[in-house]
Design a protein around this motif. Structure first.
Motif, PDB file in Angstrom:
ATOM      1  N   SER A 187       3.033  66.127  60.070  1.00 43.14           N
ATOM      2  CA  SER A 187       1.766  66.458  59.423  1.00 43.14           C
ATOM      3  C   SER A 187       1.610  65.692  58.112  1.00 43.14           C
ATOM      4  N   ARG A 188       2.675  65.638  57.340  1.00 45.46           N
ATOM      5  CA  ARG A 188       2.662  64.928  56.066  1.00 45.46           C
ATOM      6  C   ARG A 188       2.427  63.424  56.286  1.00 45.46           C
ATOM      7  N   VAL A 189       3.067  62.869  57.299  1.00 42.94           N
ATOM      8  CA  VAL A 189       2.909  61.445  57.607  1.00 42.94           C
ATOM      9  C   VAL A 189       1.467  61.139  58.011  1.00 42.94           C
ATOM     10  N   GLU A 190       0.888  61.978  58.862  1.00 47.28           N
ATOM     11  CA  GLU A 190      -0.494  61.754  59.285  1.00 47.28           C
ATOM     12  C   GLU A 190      -1.445  61.793  58.092  1.00 47.28           C
ATOM     13  N   PHE A 191      -1.204  62.717  57.193  1.00 47.63           N
ATOM     14  CA  PHE A 191      -2.026  62.820  55.987  1.00 47.63           C
ATOM     15  C   PHE A 191      -1.885  61.564  55.134  1.00 47.63           C
ATOM     16  N   LEU A 192      -0.650  61.114  54.912  1.00 51.65           N
ATOM     17  CA  LEU A 192      -0.409  59.926  54.093  1.00 51.65           C
ATOM     18  C   LEU A 192      -1.010  58.671  54.714  1.00 51.65           C
ATOM     19  N   ILE A 193      -0.927  58.553  56.027  1.00 54.29           N
ATOM     20  CA  ILE A 193      -1.473  57.376  56.709  1.00 54.29           C
ATOM     21  C   ILE A 193      -2.995  57.353  56.589  1.00 54.29           C
ATOM     22  N   ARG A 194      -3.627  58.524  56.688  1.00 54.82           N
ATOM     23  CA  ARG A 194      -5.084  58.564  56.533  1.00 54.82           C
ATOM     24  C   ARG A 194      -5.499  58.105  55.136  1.00 54.82           C
ATOM     25  N   LEU A 234      -0.077  51.146  54.212  1.00 58.11           N
ATOM     26  CA  LEU A 234       1.357  51.412  54.012  1.00 58.11           C
ATOM     27  C   LEU A 234       2.016  51.992  55.269  1.00 58.11           C
ATOM     28  N   TYR A 235       1.392  51.772  56.431  1.00 57.71           N
ATOM     29  CA  TYR A 235       1.893  52.370  57.669  1.00 57.71           C
ATOM     30  C   TYR A 235       3.349  52.027  57.957  1.00 57.71           C
ATOM     31  N   LEU A 236       3.774  50.804  57.642  1.00 55.05           N
ATOM     32  CA  LEU A 236       5.138  50.381  57.950  1.00 55.05           C
ATOM     33  C   LEU A 236       6.160  51.143  57.104  1.00 55.05           C
ATOM     34  N   ILE A 237       5.895  51.262  55.828  1.00 52.97           N
ATOM     35  CA  ILE A 237       6.806  51.964  54.914  1.00 52.97           C
ATOM     36  C   ILE A 237       6.829  53.451  55.215  1.00 52.97           C
ATOM     37  N   ILE A 238       5.655  54.044  55.367  1.00 51.33           N
ATOM     38  CA  ILE A 238       5.559  55.481  55.654  1.00 51.33           C
ATOM     39  C   ILE A 238       6.198  55.781  57.007  1.00 51.33           C
TER      40      ILE A 238
END
Length: 129
Positions: A99-106, A111-115
């Motif tokens: 959930s946290r990753v999806e939020f950060l990617i949005r 920064l998709y590669l780092i996240i």
């Protein structure tokens, strides 16, 4: 030719999840080699969700194997090992992380590669702990 390359790359992206028991350098190399765009990252994320759903909804190893994608037969042993290691608490931690990753990617899609790599390494930490 492009379509064949895309399908092969998609299968490789689906297999990243099963490298979770390898060392971090191998994980990083596999991730960086396979994930080259935001859409690749979303394929990885969705395949990870699929495997987690199979684990969450299966009451036994037999039912987990029944729903496991047949084209990934070579990864069956790794999947079973992951299935046996994950319990309810680990699933909750993984879903919170997802959930946290999806939020950060949005918010920061560039920064998709780092996240994504950070998520994958955290996923390994949760599963193997």
């Amino acid at each position: 030719i492009e379509k064949i390359t895309f399908v092969e790359n998609k299968i490789e992206i689906n297999k990243i999840f099963f490298n979770v028991f390898k060392n971090n350098k191998v994980l990083t190399n596999a991730f960086n080699k396979s994930i080259s765009s935001l859409s690749d990252f979303y394929i990885f994320l969705n395949s990870t969700k699929l495997y987690l759903e199979i684990i969450k909804n299966s009451k036994s190893t037999e039912s987990a194997l029944y729903f496991f994608p047949k084209y990934l037969f070579a990864e069956k042993e790794a999947f079973l090992t992951i299935y046996k290691k994950i319990n309810k608490d680990k699933l909750i931690k993984i879903y919170k992380s997802l959930s946290r990753v999806e939020f950060l990617i949005r918010q920061n899609s560039e920064l998709y590669l780092i996240i994504g790599l950070r998520f994958f390494l955290n996923l390994k930490k949760i599963i193997t702990s």
